[in-house]
Design a protein around this motif. Structure first.
Motif: not given
Length: 173
Positions: A132-149
């Motif tokens: 999954l992309s950072y964006k997709e992970i962020g959407r799933l977990l309710g986090l921003s892309e930078s936080t996911v990274k």
């Protein structure tokens, strides 16, 4: 919140949650039930959940339902990673020497992943197994892309630390 939003979310996210649960070690039949239960809970709580947070809320409900299922039945989870693919992707972004990881059995990698806290394990599986992309992970977990990274960086480092401790390899990174 409208039913259309929920239907669109189901079409977009149900397969991702199902695949994740199966990768996490859930039996396919149980994963189907958990996904259905999660969306039933979403329908029951349509008015109480912010529409923007619904994707991460449903994902969290699904994970918690699965973890509770494991606790009730005292079942040991068996991560279902594909060995080489997961390891190759993790090595590519995690400053690991790929040869070391690829030559190790998937069992050792699963054991090491199993020792991580759930949040880190979730991130590594979503990124490197499910791709999954950072964006997709962020959407799933309710986090921003930078936080996911940031969290993925920490998860990779923790995996690397555990790997070194467990298998005594200082040349991984």
């Amino acid at each position: 919140m409208s039913k259309e939003v929920l239907i669109e979310l189901y079409n977009r996210q149900a397969k991702i949650i199902y695949r994740y649960l199966v990768k996490y070690g859930c039996r396919k039949e149980d994963a189907e039930e958990i996904v259905q239960e999660s969306f039933i809970k979403a329908i029951q709580h349509l008015d109480g959940v912010d529409e923007r947070k619904l994707p991460s809320w449903i994902f969290t409900v699904a994970l918690n339902t699965y973890r509770n299922h494991l606790k009730r039945k005292s079942i040991r989870t068996e991560l279902s990673i594909d060995g080489g693919g997961f390891i190759s992707r993790l090595a590519a972004e995690g400053d690991f020497t790929e040869d070391i990881l690829v030559n190790e059995s998937a069992t050792l990698v699963r054991d090491c992943l199993g020792k991580l806290k759930d949040g880190y394990k979730d991130l590594l599986i979503l990124k490197y197994e499910m791709e999954l992309s950072y964006k997709e992970i962020g959407r799933l977990l309710g986090l921003s892309e930078s936080t996911v990274k940031t969290y993925l960086y920490r998860a990779r480092n923790e995996f690397k630390r555990l790997w070194r401790e467990e298998y005594g390899r200082s040349s991984i990174g």
